[in-house]
Design an enzyme around this catalytic site. Structure first.
Site, mmCIF file in Angstrom:
data_model
loop_
_atom_site.group_PDB
_atom_site.id
_atom_site.type_symbol
_atom_site.label_atom_id
_atom_site.label_comp_id
_atom_site.label_asym_id
_atom_site.label_seq_id
_atom_site.Cartn_x
_atom_site.Cartn_y
_atom_site.Cartn_z
ATOM 1 N N ASP A 115 -37.255 18.246 85.776
ATOM 2 C CA ASP A 115 -36.190 19.426 84.747
ATOM 3 C C ASP A 115 -36.887 19.676 83.372
ATOM 4 O O ASP A 115 -37.475 19.478 82.785
ATOM 5 C CB ASP A 115 -35.265 18.028 84.590
ATOM 6 C CG ASP A 115 -35.138 16.691 84.099
ATOM 7 O OD1 ASP A 115 -35.865 16.464 84.129
ATOM 8 O OD2 ASP A 115 -35.142 16.442 82.646
ATOM 9 N N GLU A 116 -35.854 20.906 82.926
ATOM 10 C CA GLU A 116 -36.089 21.097 81.865
ATOM 11 C C GLU A 116 -37.621 21.557 80.827
ATOM 12 O O GLU A 116 -38.524 21.500 80.187
ATOM 13 C CB GLU A 116 -35.842 19.917 80.704
ATOM 14 C CG GLU A 116 -34.060 19.857 80.644
ATOM 15 C CD GLU A 116 -34.084 18.758 79.113
ATOM 16 O OE1 GLU A 116 -32.946 19.109 78.707
ATOM 17 O OE2 GLU A 116 -34.698 17.430 79.362
ATOM 18 N N VAL A 117 -38.401 21.787 82.187
ATOM 19 C CA VAL A 117 -39.521 22.910 82.059
ATOM 20 C C VAL A 117 -39.356 23.526 81.055
ATOM 21 O O VAL A 117 -39.158 25.195 81.227
ATOM 22 C CB VAL A 117 -40.555 23.122 83.306
ATOM 23 C CG1 VAL A 117 -41.615 23.757 82.827
ATOM 24 C CG2 VAL A 117 -40.522 21.448 83.889
ATOM 25 N N HIS A 127 -41.636 17.084 79.864
ATOM 26 C CA HIS A 127 -41.038 15.367 79.986
ATOM 27 C C HIS A 127 -42.524 14.494 79.626
ATOM 28 O O HIS A 127 -42.281 13.285 80.446
ATOM 29 C CB HIS A 127 -39.823 14.546 80.705
ATOM 30 C CG HIS A 127 -38.469 15.383 80.275
ATOM 31 N ND1 HIS A 127 -37.828 14.974 79.334
ATOM 32 C CD2 HIS A 127 -37.743 16.412 80.637
ATOM 33 C CE1 HIS A 127 -36.795 15.598 79.454
ATOM 34 N NE2 HIS A 127 -36.989 17.037 80.099
#
Ligand SMILES: *[C@@H]1O[C@H](CO)[C@@H](O)[C@H](O)[C@H]1NC(C)=O
Ligand SMILES: *[C@@H]1O[C@H](CO)[C@@H](O)[C@H](O)[C@H]1NC(C)=O
Ligand SMILES: *[C@@H]1O[C@H](CO)[C@@H](O)[C@H](O)[C@H]1NC(C)=O
Ligand SMILES: *[C@@H]1O[C@H](CO)[C@@H](O)[C@H](O)[C@H]1NC(C)=O
Ligand SMILES: *[C@@H]1O[C@H](CO)[C@@H](O)[C@H](O)[C@H]1NC(C)=O
Ligand SMILES: *[C@@H]1O[C@H](CO)[C@@H](O)[C@H](O)[C@H]1NC(C)=O
Ligand SMILES: *[C@@H]1O[C@H](CO)[C@@H](O)[C@H](O)[C@H]1NC(C)=O
Ligand SMILES: *[C@@H]1O[C@H](CO)[C@@H](O)[C@H](O)[C@H]1NC(C)=O
Ligand SMILES: *[C@@H]1O[C@H](CO)[C@@H](O)[C@H](O)[C@H]1NC(C)=O
Length: 593
Positions: free
Chosen positions: A365-367, A298
């Protein structure tokens, strides 16, 4: 006094005795009291409101974060006296300028308003009694560090006393007080509920909203409006998801290209002074504003200014192999340039936010592991190689956060997917499941809840991606988003933060946050996307998910209270959606199944 009234009056009274969130203990009668427009509010026996005009600056704030509201550190308005005087000022505005005529909570064409005569009783003063001195951390308390309780007593003869151990507790008492009063069509303000006795304290210490200001830009006034609404719901945390792949709206003077190139457009960024003003504004209203810089995923917007720091930037058209959303990109994981960059970023930002908050959120998050195949500092997606690098990355960042006197918060993936060893101080923000909450506390970490299937406010808008004609379009038809349907307030209200948490670990659940992500939300739709649904999360966090007998809270009794809370938010300039039509609110409980 309670329950001795005739049935119709009881129904009437029940539908207007509408405090949100529900207090721990609340009893009221049915006598009418009027409130004198020149009512004095005494703090520890002293009048502290005299230096405020009756028509204060609140309405003048929109768009403008100037010295008028810069209660900057060092000013006499900070800390205890600032919190109480701000609460007093807000009480006057709410009672007299932002009240509402409750016609829609009474049968149509009924004569619902009290009459006045020579024996009408007026409230002429309100006493605030603080029973202890505030701790020094009152403007940036850690979760659970301060006593938020209060009690409120209003006698039939018009004596009003609010007692609390802290200034925050007094402010909550005043907030509750305003919810007992209505506007008469003649302009006067009255309560039909005297006498009142309330004792109240929250179930969870962390009651927040997470607001994404990166995917869409919001003016400071939009954020202040959210702070006002949060405070009115006794919610006490605003988590600002400040940066993301799509834009970087946060000015970092020592890294000027971040906002200069990474913001959507010149001017659509927050200066250090603006950020400090937003945090100050929150602190004075009991809403601690803390910042998230999401990383290492992100972060693509960093590449607009500092391209060498980001791997897999904006891969097209198959961005979805490298990120959850376009543009793909991640901070390189084994790069000394990235380490230096983050040191500079933290050295600039952390000392500026630390006077106003105890927390800093480092994301996580969401790596996307695949993105590291395009990262020349590692060149693999093998998690056995990546995991130690991720551990070192997070350890360095958390050391910086701690050195600034702040407590780190991370998204659950760092603990549960990447299996990192986190310091025992680290708070883990869960979002994917109730199981994640249980796993987090089982590992001994403090947890925030906010399961996306219940507390994501942005769900159910449909996809924001476009689908090419043919297979792609056919596959995704009818284009529902990943977390649809929209989570209505009843679903949000049914969520128990302690689902799946064993009895002996519930103390590790600090509370939670409702989330407003901004792929399809912007300043135009913000209010109605958040309110009044976030109120449902607010009441769960304040009052608990279960009632006194351990049952799920009833929608039947919550619904008219929430409808009334909605009217109060609208009166305060928050464009909250209706949850029912007047036929239902006018008729008490007839709209039930
Ligand atoms: C509050 O103001 C006092 C001076 O009135 C100052 O000493 C103190 O540092 C300020 N605190 C904060 C947190 O701004
Ligand atoms: C005057 O108003 C009060 C309530 O506001 C009511 O209880 C009382 O009966 C009224 N008295 C007369 C004479 O109408
Ligand atoms: C109010 O009174 C309490 C109890 O005496 C005291 O601890 C507190 O400091 C007082 N607050 C102020 C602002 O005077
Ligand atoms: C790593 O890359 C290989 C080859 O492209 C792929 O099959 C695998 O799914 C990837 N693993 C992860 C964790 O992304
Ligand atoms: C990380 O970078 C260093 C040199 O900067 C290199 O020696 C090392 O092999 C790299 N680690 C990985 C896992 O690629
Ligand atoms: C973390 O542990 C789980 C369960 O043992 C495993 O499936 C997963 O691959 C691990 N993740 C990493 C990044 O090592
Ligand atoms: C109470 O709410 C939970 C969800 O939190 C739900 O699973 C359960 O069925 C509800 N119980 C009753 C009796 O409605
Ligand atoms: C919590 O209770 C469970 C049994 O329900 C027990 O196995 C566990 O060891 C307890 N954990 C702690 C931290 O006391
Ligand atoms: C519902 O509204 C109608 C129309 O105003 C009214 O006659 C009726 O008494 C109301 N019923 C209740 C239970 O309030």
């Amino acid at each position: 006094m309670l329950r001795t009234v005739p049935l119709l009056w009881a129904l009437w009274a029940a539908s207007v005795a509408a405090i949100w969130p529900l207090p721990s203990s609340y009893s009221h009668g049915d006598s009418v009291l009027w409130i004198d427009p020149s009512v004095r509010i005494l703090y520890n026996g002293t009048q502290v409101d005299s230096f405020f005009s009756r028509y204060p600056i609140i309405q003048a704030l929109s768009g403008l974060l100037s010295q008028t509201l810069a209660y900057s550190s060092g000013s006499e308005n900070n800390g205890t006296s600032g919190i109480v005087s701000t609460a007093i000022q807000r009480t006057y505005t709410t009672l007299f300028d932002q009240n509402f005529v409750p016609w829609n909570f009474h049968p149509r064409n009924s004569n619902f308003q009290p009459g006045k005569n020579g024996s009408s009783i007026y409230i002429t003063s309100i006493a605030l009694q603080q029973t202890a001195a505030d701790p020094a951390t009152i403007i940036k308390p850690a979760d659970g560090a301060i006593d938020e309780s209060y009690s409120l007593e209003m006698t039939s003869s018009g004596t009003v006393t609010i007692t609390a151990a802290t200034s925050i507790g007094l402010a909550y008492g005043l907030t509750t007080l305003t919810q007992l009063f209505y506007k008469h069509t003649d302009g006067c303000i009255y309560t039909p509920l005297a006498p009142v006795k309330i004792t109240d304290s929250p179930t969870f210490p962390h009651r927040g909203l997470n607001m994404d200001v990166a995917r869409a830009y919001y003016a400071p006034s939009d954020i202040l409006r959210m702070i006002d609404a949060l405070a009115y719901n006794k919610m006490n945390r605003l988590h600002i998801h400040a940066t993301d792949s799509q834009s970087w709206p946060l000015q970092i003077p020592s890294l000027p290209l971040l906002a200069a190139k990474g913001a959507y457009e010149a001017g659509l960024s927050y200066s250090p002074a603006t950020l400090a003003s937003i945090q100050d504004y929150g602190a004075l209203r009991g809403v601690e504003v803390y910042i998230e810089i999401d990383m290492p995923g992100h972060t693509s917007s960093i590449a607009f200014g500092y391209p060498d720091l980001i791997a897999a930037f904006n891969v097209q058209p198959n961005w979805d192999s490298y990120a959850a959303e376009p543009p793909s990109g991640t901070l390189k994981l084994n790069s000394s340039d990235v380490t230096t960059f983050l040191h500079t970023l933290f050295a600039d930002l952390l000392p500026r936010v630390a006077p106003h908050t105890s927390y800093f959120h480092t994301g996580g998050d969401e790596v996307n592991a695949n993105a590291y195949t395009l990262d020349e500092t590692v060149g693999t997606n093998d998690t056995a190689v990546l995991q130690p690098l991720m551990q070192a990355f997070v350890d360095r960042n958390h050391a910086s956060v701690r050195a600034a006197g702040l407590t780190p918060i991370v998204w659950e993936e760092m603990l549960l997917q990447w299996n990192l060893t986190l310091g025992s101080d680290v708070i883990v923000q869960t979002w994917q499941s109730d199981e994640a909450v249980a796993q987090t506390v089982a590992k001994g970490h403090k947890a925030l809840v906010g399961n996306y299937e219940f507390w994501y406010l942005d769900c159910g808008q449909g996809q924001w991606l476009d689908f090419r004609p043919g297979a792609s379009s056919a596959e995704y038809w009818p284009y529902a988003d990943y977390c649809s349907p929209r989570h209505n307030w009843r679903v949000m209200y049914s969520y128990d933060p302690l689902n799946q948490v064993p009895e002996n670990l519930t103390h590790l659940v600090l509370g939670g946050e409702a989330h407003i992500w901004s792929e399809q939300t912007d300043p135009i739709s913000l209010d109605r996307m958040v309110w009044p649904r976030a109120c449902a999360a607010g009441e769960v966090l304040w009052s608990g998910a279960k009632d006194a007998s351990g049952q799920n809270r009833s929608q039947i009794t919550a619904s008219p209270r929430l409808s009334e809370m909605r009217e109060r938010l609208v009166a305060r300039g928050v464009m909250a959606e209706p949850i029912q039509m007047p036929f239902c609110t006018q008729n008490g409980t007839q709209c039930a199944l």
